[in-house]
Scaffold this motif. Structure first.
Motif, PDB file in Angstrom:
ATOM      1  N   MET A   1       0.839  -1.197   0.000  1.00 27.60           N
ATOM      2  CA  MET A   1       0.000   0.000   0.000  1.00 27.60           C
ATOM      3  C   MET A   1       0.873   1.246   0.000  1.00 27.60           C
ATOM      4  O   MET A   1       1.838   1.329   0.762  1.00 27.60           O
ATOM      5  N   ARG A   2       0.510   2.214  -0.833  1.00 30.37           N
ATOM      6  CA  ARG A   2       1.299   3.438  -0.968  1.00 30.37           C
ATOM      7  C   ARG A   2       0.768   4.494  -0.012  1.00 30.37           C
ATOM      8  O   ARG A   2      -0.440   4.726   0.092  1.00 30.37           O
ATOM      9  N   HIS A   3       1.707   5.164   0.657  1.00 33.86           N
ATOM     10  CA  HIS A   3       1.393   5.986   1.820  1.00 33.86           C
ATOM     11  C   HIS A   3       2.002   7.373   1.659  1.00 33.86           C
ATOM     12  O   HIS A   3       3.149   7.518   1.221  1.00 33.86           O
ATOM     13  N   LEU A   4       1.238   8.411   2.012  1.00 32.91           N
ATOM     14  CA  LEU A   4       1.726   9.792   2.033  1.00 32.91           C
ATOM     15  C   LEU A   4       1.692  10.275   3.476  1.00 32.91           C
ATOM     16  O   LEU A   4       0.632  10.268   4.106  1.00 32.91           O
ATOM     17  N   GLU A   5       2.849  10.688   4.000  1.00 32.65           N
ATOM     18  CA  GLU A   5       2.964  11.075   5.414  1.00 32.65           C
ATOM     19  C   GLU A   5       3.053  12.595   5.530  1.00 32.65           C
ATOM     20  O   GLU A   5       4.052  13.199   5.154  1.00 32.65           O
ATOM     21  N   LEU A   6       1.986  13.207   6.053  1.00 29.71           N
ATOM     22  CA  LEU A   6       1.939  14.653   6.240  1.00 29.71           C
ATOM     23  C   LEU A   6       2.285  15.005   7.687  1.00 29.71           C
ATOM     24  O   LEU A   6       2.029  14.221   8.595  1.00 29.71           O
ATOM     25  N   PHE A   7       2.887  16.198   7.875  1.00 25.19           N
ATOM     26  CA  PHE A   7       3.332  16.599   9.214  1.00 25.19           C
ATOM     27  C   PHE A   7       4.127  15.453   9.835  1.00 25.19           C
ATOM     28  O   PHE A   7       3.850  14.976  10.929  1.00 25.19           O
ATOM     29  N   ALA A   8       5.131  15.021   9.111  1.00 25.98           N
ATOM     30  CA  ALA A   8       5.798  13.742   9.389  1.00 25.98           C
ATOM     31  C   ALA A   8       6.556  13.721  10.699  1.00 25.98           C
ATOM     32  O   ALA A   8       6.670  12.672  11.334  1.00 25.98           O
ATOM     33  N   GLY A   9       7.118  14.870  11.135  1.00 18.66           N
ATOM     34  CA  GLY A   9       7.955  14.840  12.324  1.00 18.66           C
ATOM     35  C   GLY A   9       9.105  13.876  12.136  1.00 18.66           C
ATOM     36  O   GLY A   9       9.863  13.970  11.173  1.00 18.66           O
ATOM     37  N   ILE A  10       9.217  12.912  13.033  1.00 14.93           N
ATOM     38  CA  ILE A  10      10.270  11.891  12.912  1.00 14.93           C
ATOM     39  C   ILE A  10       9.724  10.578  12.370  1.00 14.93           C
ATOM     40  O   ILE A  10      10.377   9.543  12.423  1.00 14.93           O
ATOM     41  N   GLY A  11       8.500  10.612  11.834  1.00 14.91           N
ATOM     42  CA  GLY A  11       8.002   9.456  11.103  1.00 14.91           C
ATOM     43  C   GLY A  11       7.386   8.361  11.942  1.00 14.91           C
ATOM     44  O   GLY A  11       7.631   7.181  11.685  1.00 14.91           O
ATOM     45  N   GLY A  12       6.544   8.722  12.908  1.00 14.96           N
ATOM     46  CA  GLY A  12       5.907   7.696  13.731  1.00 14.96           C
ATOM     47  C   GLY A  12       4.956   6.807  12.958  1.00 14.96           C
ATOM     48  O   GLY A  12       4.914   5.590  13.152  1.00 14.96           O
ATOM     49  N   PHE A  13       4.170   7.411  12.070  1.00  9.54           N
ATOM     50  CA  PHE A  13       3.281   6.604  11.227  1.00  9.54           C
ATOM     51  C   PHE A  13       4.113   5.688  10.327  1.00  9.54           C
ATOM     52  O   PHE A  13       3.808   4.502  10.177  1.00  9.54           O
ATOM     53  N   ARG A  14       5.145   6.260   9.747  1.00  5.83           N
ATOM     54  CA  ARG A  14       5.978   5.478   8.834  1.00  5.83           C
ATOM     55  C   ARG A  14       6.673   4.335   9.550  1.00  5.83           C
ATOM     56  O   ARG A  14       6.756   3.216   9.023  1.00  5.83           O
ATOM     57  N   ARG A  15       7.164   4.587  10.739  1.00  5.42           N
ATOM     58  CA  ARG A  15       7.829   3.527  11.507  1.00  5.42           C
ATOM     59  C   ARG A  15       6.867   2.372  11.762  1.00  5.42           C
ATOM     60  O   ARG A  15       7.233   1.193  11.624  1.00  5.42           O
ATOM     61  N   ALA A  16       5.616   2.691  12.122  1.00  5.73           N
ATOM     62  CA  ALA A  16       4.625   1.635  12.351  1.00  5.73           C
ATOM     63  C   ALA A  16       4.413   0.824  11.077  1.00  5.73           C
ATOM     64  O   ALA A  16       4.328  -0.412  11.118  1.00  5.73           O
ATOM     65  N   MET A  17       4.362   1.496   9.950  1.00  7.57           N
ATOM     66  CA  MET A  17       4.142   0.788   8.683  1.00  7.57           C
ATOM     67  C   MET A  17       5.360  -0.020   8.257  1.00  7.57           C
ATOM     68  O   MET A  17       5.222  -1.101   7.680  1.00  7.57           O
ATOM     69  N   ASP A  18       6.544   0.485   8.559  1.00  4.87           N
ATOM     70  CA  ASP A  18       7.745  -0.311   8.289  1.00  4.87           C
ATOM     71  C   ASP A  18       7.717  -1.612   9.076  1.00  4.87           C
ATOM     72  O   ASP A  18       8.096  -2.681   8.569  1.00  4.87           O
ATOM     73  N   LEU A  19       7.263  -1.540  10.329  1.00  2.00           N
ATOM     74  CA  LEU A  19       7.192  -2.744  11.156  1.00  2.00           C
ATOM     75  C   LEU A  19       6.084  -3.692  10.676  1.00  2.00           C
ATOM     76  O   LEU A  19       6.256  -4.916  10.706  1.00  2.00           O
ATOM     77  N   LEU A  20       4.963  -3.135  10.239  1.00  2.00           N
ATOM     78  CA  LEU A  20       3.903  -3.984   9.672  1.00  2.00           C
ATOM     79  C   LEU A  20       4.391  -4.700   8.414  1.00  2.00           C
ATOM     80  O   LEU A  20       4.062  -5.871   8.182  1.00  2.00           O
ATOM     81  N   THR A  21       5.194  -4.000   7.626  1.00  2.00           N
ATOM     82  CA  THR A  21       5.788  -4.626   6.435  1.00  2.00           C
ATOM     83  C   THR A  21       6.765  -5.710   6.846  1.00  2.00           C
ATOM     84  O   THR A  21       6.758  -6.821   6.301  1.00  2.00           O
ATOM     85  N   GLN A  22       7.604  -5.389   7.837  1.00  2.00           N
ATOM     86  CA  GLN A  22       8.588  -6.361   8.331  1.00  2.00           C
ATOM     87  C   GLN A  22       7.901  -7.607   8.884  1.00  2.00           C
ATOM     88  O   GLN A  22       8.401  -8.732   8.709  1.00  2.00           O
ATOM     89  N   ASP A  23       6.760  -7.425   9.536  1.00  2.00           N
ATOM     90  CA  ASP A  23       6.027  -8.551  10.124  1.00  2.00           C
ATOM     91  C   ASP A  23       5.108  -9.252   9.112  1.00  2.00           C
ATOM     92  O   ASP A  23       4.346 -10.146   9.482  1.00  2.00           O
ATOM     93  N   ARG A  24       5.162  -8.801   7.876  1.00  2.00           N
ATOM     94  CA  ARG A  24       4.390  -9.397   6.781  1.00  2.00           C
ATOM     95  C   ARG A  24       2.883  -9.342   7.021  1.00  2.00           C
ATOM     96  O   ARG A  24       2.132 -10.236   6.633  1.00  2.00           O
ATOM     97  N   ILE A  25       2.460  -8.262   7.667  1.00  3.67           N
ATOM     98  CA  ILE A  25       1.027  -8.031   7.845  1.00  3.67           C
ATOM     99  C   ILE A  25       0.456  -7.388   6.581  1.00  3.67           C
ATOM    100  O   ILE A  25      -0.587  -7.786   6.076  1.00  3.67           O
ATOM    101  N   MET A  26       1.154  -6.365   6.088  1.00  5.43           N
ATOM    102  CA  MET A  26       0.814  -5.725   4.821  1.00  5.43           C
ATOM    103  C   MET A  26       2.033  -4.930   4.367  1.00  5.43           C
ATOM    104  O   MET A  26       2.761  -4.372   5.198  1.00  5.43           O
ATOM    105  N   ASN A  27       2.259  -4.874   3.084  1.00  3.93           N
ATOM    106  CA  ASN A  27       3.392  -4.115   2.547  1.00  3.93           C
ATOM    107  C   ASN A  27       3.005  -2.649   2.363  1.00  3.93           C
ATOM    108  O   ASN A  27       1.984  -2.342   1.739  1.00  3.93           O
TER     109      ASN A  27
END
Length: 359
Positions: free
Chosen positions: A1-27
């Motif tokens: 899934m393609r994701h756009l991160e607004l008001f990213a800061g240090i990327g908390g949303f992105r970090r969660a999605m990286d871990l979901l990808t790593q855990d093979r829940i969803m890419n």
């Protein structure tokens, strides 16, 4: 899934999605990010290296959305996330809401949604947003999203329920153009999300701390210890006009704030005595000593690494930011402004496993 991160800061949303990808829940794949603070961008880039993947660095969202062609030329994306500025809605601030420039940032999200209409939106803000201006602010947000064809759901989520020992209540708003079950408003609650996460978290890549004792480092640089001069002020229970209970050694931390580097009283920030840290909480002088006696002990504040860990990031994220030239004061601000990674992971996990979000 393609994701756009607004008001990213240090990327908390992105970090969660990286871990979901790593855990093979969803890419998940991030296609672009917006962030106006150059120091936060340094930390973000030091940890995610977005330039190497050709992601769009949107910069200041106000300037970016001023030209509709910028929005039209963004790569395709299915999910928009953002912890839009919350100071104008916070109990700690003036609660000016939409009447202040920072309160207007939500409408730049709307500009992007109106033009691109992604299927999913996940936003985060302070708990007080739900009741700000007698609920009218939240209703305006909900109506704006609904006018674009979104179904909107929300609840207050406490970080402490997701294996991060920090009492941090935040409003999460989920919106989708996709059909959802008739009872989804009752389904989308902090308790339901936390219960789902609890059943599986031991097998996941998220951080897992029972109390702050699990992450406090026994040896840190002397600069993190309070001076003899400031300890009585930090420990004081207030003045004639302001009374508070300024306890230290909280096993579930108080909410991290963007201004924690300014050293508030212990009723607002988190401080720990060295004997408490070294004993992993089995020795707690707060139970037996007066404030005057406590002031004679070695007491320190959190390090930036510990602050990042309380938000669910690896300590290396703070170190990478420091190595990129970001000073401690900015790292504290970044941790205080961040979304809690575990909370976002658990929420997305819940939405994915209940087939609300799908590729």
């Amino acid at each position: 899934m393609r994701h756009l991160e607004l008001f990213a800061g240090i990327g908390g949303f992105r970090r969660a999605m990286d871990l979901l990808t790593q855990d093979r829940i969803m890419n998940f794949h991030c296609v672009g990010y917006s962030e106006i603070d150059p120091k936060a961008v340094k930390t973000y880039c030091a940890n995610y290296h977005p330039n190497e993947d050709g992601e769009v660095a949107m910069g200041d969202i106000v300037e970016f959305t001023r030209d509709i062609n910028n929005i039209k030329n963004l790569p395709d994306f299915d999910l928009v996330t953002g912890g839009f500025p919350c100071q104008t809605f916070s109990m700690m601030g003036r609660q000016a809401g939409f009447n202040e420039d920072r309160g207007q940032m939500f409408f730049h999200i709307i500009d992007i949604l109106r033009e691109r209409r992604p299927r999913y939106v996940l936003l985060e803000n302070v708990k007080n947003l739900k009741n700000h201006d007698k609920g009218r602010t939240y209703m305006r947000i909900k109506e704006e999203l609904e006018s674009l064809g979104y179904n909107v759901f929300s609840d207050i989520f406490n970080t402490a329920k997701f294996h991060l020992p920090q009492t941090r209540n935040r409003l999460l708003i989920f919106a989708t153009t996709e059909p959802v079950p008739d009872n989804f408003e009752e389904m989308f609650t902090c308790d339901n999300v936390a219960n789902t996460f609890e059943d599986v978290c031991a097998e996941l890549s998220t951080s897992n701390y029972a109390t702050v004792n699990d992450l406090l480092m026994k040896e840190v640089a002397p600069k993190y210890f309070l001076s003899e001069r400031i300890k009585p002020t930090i420990l004081a229970d207030g003045s004639a006009n302001f009374k508070s209970r300024s306890d230290i050694n909280m096993i579930i931390a108080r909410p991290l704030t963007a201004t924690m580097h300014k050293m508030h009283r212990a009723c607002q920030d988190n401080y720990y005595s060295q004997d408490f840290i070294e004993s992993r909480g089995s020795v707690n002088p707060v139970k037996t000593m007066t404030k005057e006696e406590l002031a004679k002990l070695p007491i320190r504040k959190l390090t930036p690494e510990e602050a990042f860990m309380l938000q669910g990031f690896p300590s290396a994220f703070a170190l990478n930011g420091r190595n990129a030239g970001v000073a401690d004061g900015s790292l504290y601000k970044q941790a205080g402004n961040a979304v809690s990674v575990n909370t976002i992971y658990a929420t997305l996990y819940f939405l994915i496993t209940n087939n609300i979000i799908h590729e």
